[in-house]
Enzyme design. Structure first.
Site, PDB file in Angstrom:
ATOM      1  N   ASP A  31      57.993 -61.084 -18.881  1.00 18.95           N
ATOM      2  CA  ASP A  31      57.483 -62.982 -19.666  1.00 18.95           C
ATOM      3  C   ASP A  31      58.059 -62.090 -21.193  1.00 18.95           C
ATOM      4  OD1 ASP A  31      58.050 -65.251 -21.431  1.00 18.95           O
ATOM      5  OD2 ASP A  31      56.163 -65.241 -21.549  1.00 18.95           O
ATOM      6  N   GLY A  32      59.217 -62.614 -21.532  1.00 15.86           N
ATOM      7  CA  GLY A  32      59.707 -62.504 -23.540  1.00 15.86           C
ATOM      8  C   GLY A  32      60.728 -61.943 -23.973  1.00 15.86           C
ATOM      9  N   ASN A  33      62.082 -62.213 -22.420  1.00 15.98           N
ATOM     10  CA  ASN A  33      63.038 -61.655 -22.309  1.00 15.98           C
ATOM     11  C   ASN A  33      63.943 -62.561 -23.441  1.00 15.98           C
ATOM     12  OD1 ASN A  33      62.834 -60.415 -20.201  1.00 15.98           O
ATOM     13  ND2 ASN A  33      63.889 -61.355 -18.854  1.00 15.98           N
ATOM     14  N   THR A  77      60.448 -73.062 -11.109  1.00  9.03           N
ATOM     15  CA  THR A  77      60.671 -74.488 -10.439  1.00  9.03           C
ATOM     16  C   THR A  77      61.224 -75.029 -12.352  1.00  9.03           C
ATOM     17  OG1 THR A  77      58.366 -74.523 -10.582  1.00  9.03           O
ATOM     18  CG2 THR A  77      59.361 -74.969  -8.345  1.00  9.03           C
ATOM     19  N   ASN A  79      61.643 -73.262 -14.531  1.00  8.71           N
ATOM     20  CA  ASN A  79      63.395 -72.649 -15.299  1.00  8.71           C
ATOM     21  C   ASN A  79      64.249 -73.930 -15.394  1.00  8.71           C
ATOM     22  OD1 ASN A  79      61.674 -69.298 -15.200  1.00  8.71           O
ATOM     23  ND2 ASN A  79      61.170 -71.230 -16.340  1.00  8.71           N
TER      24      ASN A  79
HETATM   25  C1  FPP Z   1      61.043 -65.159 -19.284  1.00  7.86           C
HETATM   26  O1  FPP Z   1      61.131 -64.653 -20.152  1.00  7.86           O
HETATM   27  C2  FPP Z   1      62.081 -64.181 -18.142  1.00  7.86           C
HETATM   28  C3  FPP Z   1      62.967 -65.212 -17.415  1.00  7.86           C
HETATM   29  C4  FPP Z   1      62.670 -66.432 -17.177  1.00  7.86           C
HETATM   30  C5  FPP Z   1      63.464 -64.661 -15.996  1.00  7.86           C
HETATM   31  C6  FPP Z   1      63.340 -62.864 -15.572  1.00  7.86           C
HETATM   32  C7  FPP Z   1      63.557 -63.127 -14.638  1.00  7.86           C
HETATM   33  C8  FPP Z   1      64.793 -61.549 -14.756  1.00  7.86           C
HETATM   34  C9  FPP Z   1      63.757 -59.755 -15.320  1.00  7.86           C
HETATM   35  C10 FPP Z   1      65.602 -60.890 -13.835  1.00  7.86           C
HETATM   36  C11 FPP Z   1      65.272 -61.567 -12.049  1.00  7.86           C
HETATM   37  C12 FPP Z   1      65.899 -60.845 -11.039  1.00  7.86           C
HETATM   38  C13 FPP Z   1      66.187 -60.608 -10.199  1.00  7.86           C
HETATM   39  C14 FPP Z   1      66.178 -59.464  -9.607  1.00  7.86           C
HETATM   40  C15 FPP Z   1      65.221 -61.706  -9.569  1.00  7.86           C
HETATM   41  P1  FPP Z   1      61.668 -65.933 -21.105  1.00  7.86           P
HETATM   42  O2  FPP Z   1      63.050 -65.604 -20.765  1.00  7.86           O
HETATM   43  O3  FPP Z   1      60.700 -67.183 -20.884  1.00  7.86           O
HETATM   44  O4  FPP Z   1      61.439 -65.351 -22.391  1.00  7.86           O
HETATM   45  P2  FPP Z   1      60.794 -66.336 -23.735  1.00  7.86           P
HETATM   46  O5  FPP Z   1      59.513 -67.386 -23.728  1.00  7.86           O
HETATM   47  O6  FPP Z   1      60.049 -64.808 -25.277  1.00  7.86           O
HETATM   48  O7  FPP Z   1      61.739 -67.064 -24.415  1.00  7.86           O
END
Ligand code: FPP
Length: 259
Positions: A31-33, A77, A79
């Site tokens: 989490d946190g991307n 589910t 997302n």
């Molecule tokens: C949550 O961060 C992250 C995700 C929903 C996606 C994570 C997926 C990957 C790191 C790669 C997946 C790769 C494979 C091979 C399956 P967020 O977007 O909710 O972050 P935020 O809370 O800061 O907005």
């Protein structure tokens, strides 16, 4: 942090890890991307791209340490509610990852598993995942379990429906319905429950991830965002885990002997 200082810290933590007390199964809510990208004035997908680099590094790290199973929450589910461009990007990641890493996973004897309803994924994503499941099916090393289009509540409902249909067919009686039977009908069937759950980004919740399986899992949280998550954090989580006493609802050994 300077590179040398960072390596020293990593090494110090690595030395503290007791190899005979490793968690068998580690689960991570990546989490946190989005926040990582926003902090840099970048689109959210830049955060997911960087998040995938962290994923690759953590798979290597877990494998090197001898962790037997690693579960990664990649797409829930819930997302699907995100903007379509972000969902499309996220759906391309498994394919991209497997194109880049499958040969290496084979070399490392890593077996891929999936948790979640793959039938709802775009065909290309589904094909890439199914190909990887088949190719790595015979591997006997670390299990790398990707939770994609996964929700724990729907997983439990799915298991419940499956068991109900088996009862209706006369294959099970009411008395056969046990916790063990339900566990066997989850996506994680035959995989021990996670010993340790890691969640980066400062959120302190489970977010519909492995609700059944996490009953006695040790939880570890850090404010570090997933794209900034490094070996140092992974090692720290394991060291902290090894310092905890897992009682599974029982009482401390010392207290027990004094009763
Ligand atoms: C949550 O961060 C992250 C995700 C929903 C996606 C994570 C997926 C990957 C790191 C790669 C997946 C790769 C494979 C091979 C399956 P967020 O977007 O909710 O972050 P935020 O809370 O800061 O907005």
């Amino acid at each position: 942090m300077q590179n040398k200082e960072k390596l020293t810290k990593e090494f110090e933590l690595l030395k503290q890890i007791k190899r005979d007390k490793l968690p068998f199964h580690i689960a991570i809510i990546m989490d946190g991307n989005g926040r990582w990208a926003r902090k840099r004035g970048l689109p959210r997908i830049a955060g997911h791209k960087k998040g995938m680099d962290t994923l690759i590094e953590m798979v290597t790290c877990a494998h090197e340490l001898g962790i037997r199973a690693l579960s990664l929450y990649a797409f829930s589910t819930e997302n699907w509610k995100r903007p379509s461009l972000e969902v499309e990007f996220l759906m391309r990641l498994p394919e991209e990852y497997l194109k880049k890493e499958l040969a290496r996973l084979m070399e490392k004897n890593i077996k891929i598993r999936a948790a979640g309803d793959l039938s709802q994924l775009p065909q290309r994503t589904r094909d890439a995942m199914e190909k990887a499941l088949i190719e790595t099916a015979g591997n006997t090393g670390m299990v790398l379990n990707f939770a994609v289009n996964y929700g724990a509540r729907s997983e439990i409902v799915r298991a419940f429906k499956k068991i109900l249909s088996l009862v209706q067919e006369g294959r099970y009686q009411e008395d056969d319905i046990t916790e063990e039977l339900l566990s066997r009908h989850l996506y994680t069937s035959n995989l021990p429950d996670p010993d340790l759950l890691i969640r980066p980004s400062g959120e302190v919740r489970i977010s519909n991830f492995m609700l059944w399986q996490l009953a006695y899992t040790e939880l570890w949280f850090t404010k570090t965002l997933w794209p900034d998550f490094k070996r140092e954090h992974f090692y720290r989580a394991i060291v902290d885990y090894q310092g905890r006493e897992r009682r599974f609802g029982s009482i401390k050994k010392k207290v027990r002997s004094s009763i």
